[in-house]
Motif scaffolding. Sequence first.
Motif, PDB file in Angstrom:
ATOM      1  N   SER A 218      43.257  76.509 120.768  1.00  0.00           N
ATOM      2  CA  SER A 218      42.439  75.695 121.676  1.00  0.00           C
ATOM      3  C   SER A 218      41.420  76.551 122.423  1.00  0.00           C
ATOM      4  O   SER A 218      40.279  76.120 122.640  1.00  0.00           O
ATOM      5  N   LEU A 219      41.807  77.763 122.819  1.00  0.00           N
ATOM      6  CA  LEU A 219      40.854  78.650 123.495  1.00  0.00           C
ATOM      7  C   LEU A 219      39.763  79.114 122.536  1.00  0.00           C
ATOM      8  O   LEU A 219      38.586  79.209 122.919  1.00  0.00           O
ATOM      9  N   ALA A 220      40.126  79.408 121.288  1.00  0.00           N
ATOM     10  CA  ALA A 220      39.129  79.791 120.293  1.00  0.00           C
ATOM     11  C   ALA A 220      38.142  78.650 120.057  1.00  0.00           C
ATOM     12  O   ALA A 220      36.929  78.870 119.929  1.00  0.00           O
ATOM     13  N   ILE A 221      38.652  77.429 120.008  1.00  0.00           N
ATOM     14  CA  ILE A 221      37.783  76.263 119.811  1.00  0.00           C
ATOM     15  C   ILE A 221      36.848  76.095 120.998  1.00  0.00           C
ATOM     16  O   ILE A 221      35.645  75.829 120.836  1.00  0.00           O
ATOM     17  N   ASP A 222      37.376  76.243 122.199  1.00  0.00           N
ATOM     18  CA  ASP A 222      36.531  76.124 123.388  1.00  0.00           C
ATOM     19  C   ASP A 222      35.413  77.163 123.373  1.00  0.00           C
ATOM     20  O   ASP A 222      34.274  76.863 123.766  1.00  0.00           O
ATOM     21  N   ALA A 223      35.728  78.367 122.940  1.00  0.00           N
ATOM     22  CA  ALA A 223      34.702  79.409 122.863  1.00  0.00           C
ATOM     23  C   ALA A 223      33.609  79.031 121.863  1.00  0.00           C
ATOM     24  O   ALA A 223      32.420  79.252 122.101  1.00  0.00           O
ATOM     25  N   ALA A 224      34.009  78.446 120.739  1.00  0.00           N
ATOM     26  CA  ALA A 224      33.019  77.993 119.758  1.00  0.00           C
ATOM     27  C   ALA A 224      32.164  76.863 120.323  1.00  0.00           C
ATOM     28  O   ALA A 224      30.944  76.838 120.126  1.00  0.00           O
ATOM     29  N   VAL A 225      32.794  75.921 121.025  1.00  0.00           N
ATOM     30  CA  VAL A 225      32.044  74.832 121.660  1.00  0.00           C
ATOM     31  C   VAL A 225      31.010  75.396 122.623  1.00  0.00           C
ATOM     32  O   VAL A 225      29.877  74.889 122.732  1.00  0.00           O
ATOM     33  N   ASN A 226      31.359  76.466 123.335  1.00  0.00           N
ATOM     34  CA  ASN A 226      30.462  77.083 124.312  1.00  0.00           C
ATOM     35  C   ASN A 226      29.418  77.985 123.687  1.00  0.00           C
ATOM     36  O   ASN A 226      28.651  78.645 124.407  1.00  0.00           O
ATOM     37  N   GLY A 227      29.379  78.042 122.335  1.00  0.00           N
ATOM     38  CA  GLY A 227      28.333  78.791 121.656  1.00  0.00           C
ATOM     39  C   GLY A 227      28.572  80.275 121.544  1.00  0.00           C
ATOM     40  O   GLY A 227      27.622  81.049 121.331  1.00  0.00           O
ATOM     41  N   GLN A 228      29.834  80.719 121.639  1.00  0.00           N
ATOM     42  CA  GLN A 228      30.127  82.145 121.610  1.00  0.00           C
ATOM     43  C   GLN A 228      30.304  82.702 120.198  1.00  0.00           C
ATOM     44  O   GLN A 228      30.484  83.904 120.048  1.00  0.00           O
ATOM     45  N   GLY A 229      30.291  81.831 119.193  1.00  0.00           N
ATOM     46  CA  GLY A 229      30.411  82.330 117.824  1.00  0.00           C
ATOM     47  C   GLY A 229      30.997  81.279 116.897  1.00  0.00           C
ATOM     48  O   GLY A 229      31.016  80.082 117.208  1.00  0.00           O
ATOM     49  N   VAL A 230      31.489  81.776 115.749  1.00  0.00           N
ATOM     50  CA  VAL A 230      32.039  80.911 114.703  1.00  0.00           C
ATOM     51  C   VAL A 230      33.551  81.084 114.691  1.00  0.00           C
ATOM     52  O   VAL A 230      34.056  82.198 114.489  1.00  0.00           O
ATOM     53  N   ALA A 231      34.268  80.001 114.886  1.00  0.00           N
ATOM     54  CA  ALA A 231      35.735  80.039 114.910  1.00  0.00           C
ATOM     55  C   ALA A 231      36.285  79.501 113.604  1.00  0.00           C
ATOM     56  O   ALA A 231      35.761  78.532 113.043  1.00  0.00           O
TER      57      ALA A 231
END
Length: 292
Positions: A218-231
């Motif tokens: 869930s944290l990895a997904i949130d980071a992707a939603v925030n534009g931090q990279g490709v999960a």
Amino acid sequence: MQNLNLNSLRIFAAAARHGNFLLASAELKLSQGAVSQRIKQLELELGLQLFEREARGVSLTKAGQELAQTVEKALGLLEQTTRRIKTFGSEITMHVSPSIARKWLTPRLPRFSRQHPDVQLSIEARADVLARPLHHNEIAMRHGKGFPAVAGQHMSALVEVELIAVCNPDLGGLGPTPDIQRILTAPLIQDTHRRWDTLLERWHTTTLSEPLNFNSASLAIDAAVNGQGVAIVPSLFVQDDIAAGRLRKIWTAQDPSGEHLFLVWPKQSIALHPMKDVLAWIEGEFGLDASA
């Protein structure tokens, strides 16, 4: 300790609240004589006078006042406990990982509540697998490649996990349909399964920077939603984010992941309501027929 009749105490409490045997009898749907007789019997058992009988009603003696306070508290506690234990038969506890709870289960709970308003779900989110056997009113959903069998418990695979790569639709430099080589030029995000590390090792390649690691999907997904990279994550965790336009799918793993989402429950509970309803609902969410 002297055993006091609970019904007598209920009658006493009603009379103490109203300060009147007639009003107490109306509340309890008893005759005034029955109320008076029960209270007299209670006074005899205690060897104390609880009420002063007056022309316009009754008033509590000092002993009656103290007893009334205690009895009201005790009856209130009994009522609260009775209400609470009545929910035990309709309450199911679900043990899930934080990612399953947040990304799959929670968005679907309103639909479950509409379909089964009489069933109370209690969600226990935990990163580790529950060490003890499940109780009769417990269900677990687990994600992984497999778990040891436990006597008295049934475990079935709900779905094989499909792995996909996702990113924010506005993440630059990838284009509309990037191939894997283009994807590997972007910042990469992974959870504790370290799937990017596994793929990079399998492909004998490297990236410009190490993947950003999180301890939950869930944290990895949130980071992707925030534009931090490709999960790289299980597709079942990002269905809602993709549908809402918060993420876009840019790659799908071609090889089977070997991972499944498992449903676990005690065997002796399968025919009981509401366990049967909850199991059927979960399996229905994956297009499975619980009666098959």
